[in-house]
Design an enzyme around this catalytic site. Sequence first.
Site, PDB file in Angstrom:
ATOM      1  N   ASP A 131     -15.146  -3.329  -1.727  1.00  0.00           N
ATOM      2  CA  ASP A 131     -15.080  -3.117  -0.512  1.00  0.00           C
ATOM      3  C   ASP A 131     -16.180  -2.920   0.047  1.00  0.00           C
ATOM      4  O   ASP A 131     -17.109  -2.104  -0.183  1.00  0.00           O
ATOM      5  CB  ASP A 131     -14.160  -1.888  -0.323  1.00  0.00           C
ATOM      6  CG  ASP A 131     -12.877  -1.913  -1.212  1.00  0.00           C
ATOM      7  OD1 ASP A 131     -12.375  -2.870  -1.413  1.00  0.00           O
ATOM      8  OD2 ASP A 131     -12.376  -0.824  -1.654  1.00  0.00           O
ATOM      9  N   ASP A 181       0.671  -1.072   0.303  1.00  0.00           N
ATOM     10  CA  ASP A 181      -0.086  -0.024   0.093  1.00  0.00           C
ATOM     11  C   ASP A 181       0.848   1.089   0.073  1.00  0.00           C
ATOM     12  O   ASP A 181       1.867   1.155   0.799  1.00  0.00           O
ATOM     13  CB  ASP A 181      -0.942   0.031   1.217  1.00  0.00           C
ATOM     14  CG  ASP A 181      -1.739  -1.097   1.091  1.00  0.00           C
ATOM     15  OD1 ASP A 181      -1.941  -1.780   0.155  1.00  0.00           O
ATOM     16  OD2 ASP A 181      -3.119  -1.102   1.897  1.00  0.00           O
TER      17      ASP A 181
END
Length: 245
Positions: free
Chosen positions: A130, A8
């Site tokens: 998500d 990330d």
Amino acid sequence: MLIIPAIDLKDGACVRLRQGRMEDSTVFSDDPVSMAAKWVEGGCRRLHLVDLNGAFEGQPVNGEVVTAIAKRYPTLPIQIGGGIRSLETIEHYVKAGVSYVIIGTKAVKDPAFVAEACRAFPGKIIVGLDAKDGFVATDGWAEISTVQVIDLAKQFEADGVSSIVYTDIAKDGMMQGCNVPFTAALAAATKIPVIASGGIHNLGDIKSLLDAKVPGIIGAITGRAIYEGTLDVAEAQAFCDSYQG
């Protein structure tokens, strides 16, 4: 099932967030390319990259880092998500050597864009769903929609989507186990292969996904667990390869 290390990216560094909160981040390395090298040398067969700044800003911010990793490992499948809202951005990443591009927020707000992207870049498009309590979240998880994950996933079946990355927000970065029941339900309900994400802590969580006996679960993305040492990439991949159930 593939074990897919996550990198990330925030402000050029490799970080991990807790439950998607930018203010609750841990920096694990200021050299993401070297971090990619660590996971490749550890035997990973695919990398999951996320441009966190891009997810919040709606356009690529850490694109140079992504390109650098793709150039260093031209034969390694790499998937990138975060801030991908246009065909131009997808084209940029594909030309840079990225194997798969993940469409998240844009897929929820403009499902027709997914079909368009699949036509333009066949085999290259992943949809990132998500969710919190079964409802899709968007805009770097800042917004919770009224759209059910399974309902939306079914809409993409005819488009030629390569796979779905399903992340349970409540679990992400918490290392308290992934949401196996919902991941399995999603994979069973759609023809699109599913990659699990969020909450994986150790080999037991990998075993739980395999024990679900749903062929549609083709991968598991892991972040904080491999950075903090509760899961070993090579060991986990070997376990998946030899799993008999």
